[in-house]
Write a protein that holds these residues in place. Structure first.
Motif, PDB file in Angstrom:
ATOM      1  N   ARG A 113       9.366  27.892  72.767  1.00  0.00           N
ATOM      2  CA  ARG A 113       9.733  28.927  73.738  1.00  0.00           C
ATOM      3  C   ARG A 113      10.952  28.538  74.575  1.00  0.00           C
ATOM      4  O   ARG A 113      11.509  29.371  75.280  1.00  0.00           O
ATOM      5  N   ASN A 114      11.336  27.265  74.521  1.00  0.00           N
ATOM      6  CA  ASN A 114      12.514  26.840  75.289  1.00  0.00           C
ATOM      7  C   ASN A 114      13.727  27.618  74.798  1.00  0.00           C
ATOM      8  O   ASN A 114      13.912  27.804  73.605  1.00  0.00           O
ATOM      9  N   GLY A 115      14.549  28.035  75.705  1.00  0.00           N
ATOM     10  CA  GLY A 115      15.692  28.857  75.312  1.00  0.00           C
ATOM     11  C   GLY A 115      15.392  30.337  75.491  1.00  0.00           C
ATOM     12  O   GLY A 115      16.288  31.157  75.593  1.00  0.00           O
ATOM     13  N   ILE A 116      14.100  30.698  75.529  1.00  0.00           N
ATOM     14  CA  ILE A 116      13.712  32.089  75.799  1.00  0.00           C
ATOM     15  C   ILE A 116      13.254  32.142  77.261  1.00  0.00           C
ATOM     16  O   ILE A 116      12.430  31.328  77.675  1.00  0.00           O
ATOM     17  N   PRO A 117      13.779  33.058  78.063  1.00  0.00           N
ATOM     18  CA  PRO A 117      13.370  33.113  79.470  1.00  0.00           C
ATOM     19  C   PRO A 117      11.854  33.298  79.608  1.00  0.00           C
ATOM     20  O   PRO A 117      11.235  34.002  78.816  1.00  0.00           O
ATOM     21  N   VAL A 118      11.245  32.658  80.627  1.00  0.00           N
ATOM     22  CA  VAL A 118       9.792  32.712  80.834  1.00  0.00           C
ATOM     23  C   VAL A 118       9.313  34.158  80.951  1.00  0.00           C
ATOM     24  O   VAL A 118       8.271  34.532  80.401  1.00  0.00           O
ATOM     25  N   LYS A 119      10.085  34.973  81.660  1.00  0.00           N
ATOM     26  CA  LYS A 119       9.693  36.374  81.875  1.00  0.00           C
ATOM     27  C   LYS A 119       9.501  37.071  80.519  1.00  0.00           C
ATOM     28  O   LYS A 119       8.502  37.752  80.288  1.00  0.00           O
ATOM     29  N   GLU A 120      10.479  36.828  79.633  1.00  0.00           N
ATOM     30  CA  GLU A 120      10.419  37.441  78.305  1.00  0.00           C
ATOM     31  C   GLU A 120       9.156  36.971  77.558  1.00  0.00           C
ATOM     32  O   GLU A 120       8.479  37.768  76.902  1.00  0.00           O
ATOM     33  N   GLU A 126       6.001  39.388  76.513  1.00  0.00           N
ATOM     34  CA  GLU A 126       5.621  39.504  75.106  1.00  0.00           C
ATOM     35  C   GLU A 126       4.127  39.199  74.944  1.00  0.00           C
ATOM     36  O   GLU A 126       3.417  39.872  74.208  1.00  0.00           O
ATOM     37  N   ALA A 127       3.650  38.171  75.676  1.00  0.00           N
ATOM     38  CA  ALA A 127       2.270  37.734  75.516  1.00  0.00           C
ATOM     39  C   ALA A 127       1.279  38.695  76.157  1.00  0.00           C
ATOM     40  O   ALA A 127       0.192  38.923  75.617  1.00  0.00           O
ATOM     41  N   MET A 129       1.347  26.869  87.755  1.00  0.00           N
ATOM     42  CA  MET A 129       2.602  27.588  87.510  1.00  0.00           C
ATOM     43  C   MET A 129       3.184  27.172  86.172  1.00  0.00           C
ATOM     44  O   MET A 129       3.259  25.977  85.868  1.00  0.00           O
ATOM     45  N   ILE A 130       3.614  28.149  85.413  1.00  0.00           N
ATOM     46  CA  ILE A 130       4.260  27.836  84.141  1.00  0.00           C
ATOM     47  C   ILE A 130       5.716  27.427  84.430  1.00  0.00           C
ATOM     48  O   ILE A 130       6.351  27.975  85.327  1.00  0.00           O
ATOM     49  N   LEU A 131       6.207  26.423  83.706  1.00  0.00           N
ATOM     50  CA  LEU A 131       7.566  25.919  83.965  1.00  0.00           C
ATOM     51  C   LEU A 131       8.605  26.745  83.220  1.00  0.00           C
ATOM     52  O   LEU A 131       8.276  27.485  82.289  1.00  0.00           O
ATOM     53  N   ASP A 132       9.860  26.569  83.628  1.00  0.00           N
ATOM     54  CA  ASP A 132      10.940  27.330  82.988  1.00  0.00           C
ATOM     55  C   ASP A 132      11.082  26.992  81.519  1.00  0.00           C
ATOM     56  O   ASP A 132      11.516  27.795  80.708  1.00  0.00           O
ATOM     57  N   LYS A 133      10.717  25.756  81.160  1.00  0.00           N
ATOM     58  CA  LYS A 133      10.674  25.374  79.750  1.00  0.00           C
ATOM     59  C   LYS A 133       9.677  24.234  79.590  1.00  0.00           C
ATOM     60  O   LYS A 133       9.154  23.724  80.591  1.00  0.00           O
ATOM     61  N   VAL A 134       9.405  23.833  78.355  1.00  0.00           N
ATOM     62  CA  VAL A 134       8.506  22.708  78.117  1.00  0.00           C
ATOM     63  C   VAL A 134       9.335  21.431  78.129  1.00  0.00           C
ATOM     64  O   VAL A 134      10.337  21.333  77.416  1.00  0.00           O
TER      65      VAL A 134
END
Lengths: 234, 182
Positions: free
Chosen positions: B96-103, B107-108, B131-136
């Motif tokens: 999921r890195n590279g895809i914005p968290v909001k997106e 989707e989920a 809290m979910i982070l901006d990326k892994v």
């Protein structure tokens, strides 16, 4: 008639023909110099630099440097083992190389070099760039996350009239590999297979044959990359 | 001399690496002679009750709780090992890195084809949830990691060889076949 020359690699005496590329001359003498972009008999690209060696005190790409009489080449020195490891690590962090989910895993040259140089973790931070996948052509997946810009497919894969099927688009950090959709539609199974085979990573994948070799029977599961060259001349 | 103490955890991982630890099979009896376990899913000790010698981390960091646990491990363990691809480079969660968290969240929970009746169109927002982070993040980008054992999962023989070498102080000679990234 081609002129025979003598040179040394890490002190080992080698013979080659004048003008022959150093990387090929080394292989003929049983010395493996790693390559990712280079293929024998192809015009050299010199793009990946993994074949960097020291020639008479200067760093040179062995895939673009012709062998000359009396050259003293340093290949497997600690300095170069570390430089190559660093290059492999850079390639790993620059793209998105998820080995566990890759169809090329076990047959991948980049991964095999990671094994050879015992890369446990890259020393550089991961870029995690977003790259698009192109699955629109009938025979090929273009998985850009894994492209290392070696240009092998651009240089080798042509249609019947000699036109390029693959090409680069953009420059610098927007550079990406592309496939000509019209010409790709005419690709035979053999050409598609060849495109997949020459790709040193898992960027070009032939559709419908994923994970064809089980774990344990893949190219680099038990044999380190380059051991075929080294074993041929013992 | 008391036995070295090991702690383990699974952050953003699939527990496959812990299964690989159990793949040492009967050697687990030797392991019990060699070491003692503290906080770990294997013995179900939930919080550190002792300072540990070796911390084994499976999985990368995808949320605030992962970061908290990883920092606790760094605080309580002398040596930390990243075990497996997810700890080392984020692994499959990092797709999921590279895809914005909001997106990703939309989707989920809103737009994906398998989303059920979310008529109020709620994204998970309970304050109890981490809290979910901006990326892994790979573990070594959050705290200092001392050793890395690659693989998905790492081979049991590799884990065994590494832990035994660390505990006994013997030199570690890893055969080519044991280090794989998949």
């Amino acid at each position: 008639m081609s002129e025979t020359i003598k040179f040394t690699i890490d002190g080992k005496e080698c013979q080659g023909t004048k003008g022959q590329l150093l990387v090929d001359a080394a292989a003929d003498n049983g010395v493996y110099i790693p390559v990712l972009c280079h293929m024998r008999d192809l015009i050299p690209a010199g793009s990946c630099r993994i074949c960097t060696v020291k020639v008479n005190g200067r760093n040179m790409a062995a895939c673009t440097t012709p062998a000359e009489e009396g050259m003293a080449v340093e290949n497997n020195t600690p300095e170069f083992l570390d430089i190559r490891k660093a290059i492999v690590e850079m390639l790993f962090v620059e793209g998105n190389h998820f080995c566990p989910a890759c169809e090329k895993s076990g047959n991948c040259d980049l991964q095999a070099l990671g094994y050879k140089y015992q890369m446990m973790v890259p020393r550089f931070p991961y870029a995690f760039e977003r790259r698009e996948i192109d699955a629109t052509t009938p025979k090929i997946f273009l998985e850009r996350n894994r492209c290392i810009f070696c240009k092998r497919c651009v240089r080798v894969i042509k249609d019947e009239e000699g036109r390029n099927i693959f090409a680069f688009k953009g420059r610098g950090n927007t550079l990406e590999i592309n496939i000509d959709r019209k010409l790709a539609a005419t690709m035979t199974d053999e050409i598609a297979q060849k495109a997949m085979d020459i790709c040193p990573v898992g960027c070009i994948l032939k559709k419908e044959i994923g994970f064809v070799n089980p774990i344990g029977q893949r190219k680099y599961d038990t044999m380190p990359i380059g051991s075929d060259i080294e074993n041929n001349h013992q | 001399m008391s036995k070295p103490i090991i702690a383990t955890t699974s952050l953003a991982g699939c527990f496959g690496c812990h299964m690989a630890i159990l793949d040492i099979d009967a050697r687990i009896l030797q392991l019990i002679d060699l070491v003692e376990f503290n906080k770990s899913p294997i013995d179900d000790i939930k919080t550190f009750t002792k300072e540990c010698d070796i911390g084994i981390i499976e999985g990368g960091c995808c949320n605030s709780e992962n970061i908290h646990v990883l920092k606790e491990f760094r605080k309580h363990c002398k040596i930390l090992i990243s075990l497996g691809e997810c700890a080392i480079m984020g692994g499959l969660p990092a797709l999921r890195n590279g895809i914005p968290v909001k997106e990703c969240l939309e989707e989920a929970y809103l737009n994906g084809p398998t989303v059920g009746r979310n008529t109020e169109r709620i994204l998970p927002n309970d304050e109890e949830l981490p809290m979910i982070l901006d990326k892994v993040y790979p573990c070594h980008e959050i705290v200092k990691i001392d050793y890395y054992l690659p693989g998905c999962p790492p081979k049991a023989d590799l884990i065994w060889a590494a832990v035994v070498a660390l505990v006994t102080g013997d030199e570690l000679n890893i055969p080519y076949e044991l280090v794989k990234f998949d």
